[in-house]
Scaffold this active site. Structure first.
Site, PDB file in Angstrom:
ATOM      1  N   GLY A  47       0.833  -1.190   0.000  1.00 25.86           N
ATOM      2  CA  GLY A  47       0.000   0.000   0.000  1.00 25.86           C
ATOM      3  C   GLY A  47       0.869   1.242   0.000  1.00 25.86           C
ATOM      4  O   GLY A  47       2.067   1.180   0.295  1.00 25.86           O
ATOM      5  N   GLN A  52       2.969   9.955   1.621  1.00 29.16           N
ATOM      6  CA  GLN A  52       4.291   9.326   1.583  1.00 29.16           C
ATOM      7  C   GLN A  52       5.133   9.792   0.399  1.00 29.16           C
ATOM      8  O   GLN A  52       6.345   9.600   0.400  1.00 29.16           O
ATOM      9  CB  GLN A  52       4.158   7.797   1.538  1.00 29.16           C
ATOM     10  CG  GLN A  52       3.646   7.205   2.843  1.00 29.16           C
ATOM     11  CD  GLN A  52       3.567   5.689   2.767  1.00 29.16           C
ATOM     12  OE1 GLN A  52       2.595   5.146   2.283  1.00 29.16           O
ATOM     13  NE2 GLN A  52       4.616   5.006   3.205  1.00 29.16           N
ATOM     14  N   CYS A 101       6.614  -0.595   6.802  1.00 28.93           N
ATOM     15  CA  CYS A 101       6.146   0.616   6.118  1.00 28.93           C
ATOM     16  C   CYS A 101       7.256   1.116   5.212  1.00 28.93           C
ATOM     17  O   CYS A 101       8.419   1.156   5.627  1.00 28.93           O
ATOM     18  CB  CYS A 101       5.770   1.681   7.149  1.00 28.93           C
ATOM     19  SG  CYS A 101       5.185   3.222   6.408  1.00 28.93           S
ATOM     20  N   HIS A 143      -3.605   0.838   8.361  1.00 29.26           N
ATOM     21  CA  HIS A 143      -2.237   1.345   8.236  1.00 29.26           C
ATOM     22  C   HIS A 143      -2.177   2.503   7.235  1.00 29.26           C
ATOM     23  O   HIS A 143      -1.619   3.567   7.534  1.00 29.26           O
ATOM     24  CB  HIS A 143      -1.301   0.202   7.810  1.00 29.26           C
ATOM     25  CG  HIS A 143       0.108   0.616   7.567  1.00 29.26           C
ATOM     26  ND1 HIS A 143       1.161   0.186   8.333  1.00 29.26           N
ATOM     27  CD2 HIS A 143       0.651   1.467   6.648  1.00 29.26           C
ATOM     28  CE1 HIS A 143       2.281   0.737   7.890  1.00 29.26           C
ATOM     29  NE2 HIS A 143       1.992   1.521   6.864  1.00 29.26           N
ATOM     30  N   GLU A 144      -2.769   2.280   6.046  1.00 29.14           N
ATOM     31  CA  GLU A 144      -2.683   3.308   5.005  1.00 29.14           C
ATOM     32  C   GLU A 144      -3.437   4.570   5.400  1.00 29.14           C
ATOM     33  O   GLU A 144      -2.948   5.688   5.191  1.00 29.14           O
ATOM     34  CB  GLU A 144      -3.191   2.768   3.668  1.00 29.14           C
ATOM     35  CG  GLU A 144      -2.364   1.631   3.086  1.00 29.14           C
ATOM     36  CD  GLU A 144      -0.878   1.918   3.046  1.00 29.14           C
ATOM     37  OE1 GLU A 144      -0.495   3.089   2.839  1.00 29.14           O
ATOM     38  OE2 GLU A 144      -0.087   0.979   3.234  1.00 29.14           O
ATOM     39  N   HIS A 147      -1.794   7.098   7.593  1.00 29.88           N
ATOM     40  CA  HIS A 147      -0.896   8.065   6.951  1.00 29.88           C
ATOM     41  C   HIS A 147      -1.622   9.383   6.659  1.00 29.88           C
ATOM     42  O   HIS A 147      -0.970  10.424   6.520  1.00 29.88           O
ATOM     43  CB  HIS A 147      -0.340   7.508   5.642  1.00 29.88           C
ATOM     44  CG  HIS A 147       0.782   6.519   5.817  1.00 29.88           C
ATOM     45  ND1 HIS A 147       1.999   6.872   6.355  1.00 29.88           N
ATOM     46  CD2 HIS A 147       0.868   5.200   5.526  1.00 29.88           C
ATOM     47  CE1 HIS A 147       2.801   5.800   6.369  1.00 29.88           C
ATOM     48  NE2 HIS A 147       2.137   4.770   5.885  1.00 29.88           N
TER      49      HIS A 147
END
Ligand code: NI
Length: 179
Positions: A47, A52, A101, A143-144, A147
């Site tokens: 992902g 990011q 990550c 998790h994504e 961000h």
């Protein structure tokens, strides 16, 4: 094909709360998603979130298949573009598992996440969709989407005895397959 630079932990741009996407199905948005897909695939990631690569928008992509060398034993998660997401945990159950990550290269840690959740959002054309998921799919989404609120997985960890370098924790995984 454009592989963009992935920001690493310590860069303040990873700590921002991202802005909602307001214009869908634009050349600019499609180009951004193409770059994100190229960048994610080049890094063998499961992902990638727009912040990011330094883009301050509520946009994540994810998906994995059995051929992903970083997650060879993980269930398949369909390729997904998720914009302006809303996550709702279902029940109180949490489960802990290893995460890595692309912004925290070379490390893995055990992170507690909601076991089941409902999520909704939009695709790149502005069409709404929603899913109810559990297990690895639920973990990847959490998790994504973290961000997008400036959270990296170490900030969610509760047991730092389960945090370390991948090549030490999991000697069987080649260095270039992990970051
Ligand atoms: Ni990440």
């Amino acid at each position: 094909m454009t592989v963009r630079e992935i920001l690493k932990m310590g860069d303040p741009r990873l700590l921002r709360v991202a802005q909602p996407v307001t214009a869908f199905d634009s050349d600019e948005l499609h180009l951004l998603i193409t770059d994100m897909l190229d960048t994610m695939r080049a890094a063998s990631g499961a992902g990638l979130a727009a912040p990011q690569i330094g883009v301050d928008l509520q946009l994540v992509i994810f998906g994995s298949n059995a051929r992903n060398p970083r997650y060879p034993d993980r269930p398949v998660v369909p390729p997904t573009v998720l914009i302006n997401p809303v996550l709702t945990p279902l029940g109180d159950e949490q489960e802990s598992d290893w995460e890595g990550c692309l912004s925290v290269p070379g490390l893995r840690g055990v992170v507690p996440r909601w076991s089941r959740l409902h999520y909704s959002g939009y695709d790149q054309y502005g069409d709404p969709f929603e899913r109810t998921v559990d297990g690895f799919h639920a973990r990847v989404v959490q998790h994504e989407c973290d961000h997008l609120i400036g959270k990296l997985y170490p900030m969610r960890m509760q047991d730092f005895t389960q945090f370390g370098y991948t090549d030490v924790l999991f000697p069987g995984i080649a260095a270039d397959e992990d970051d």
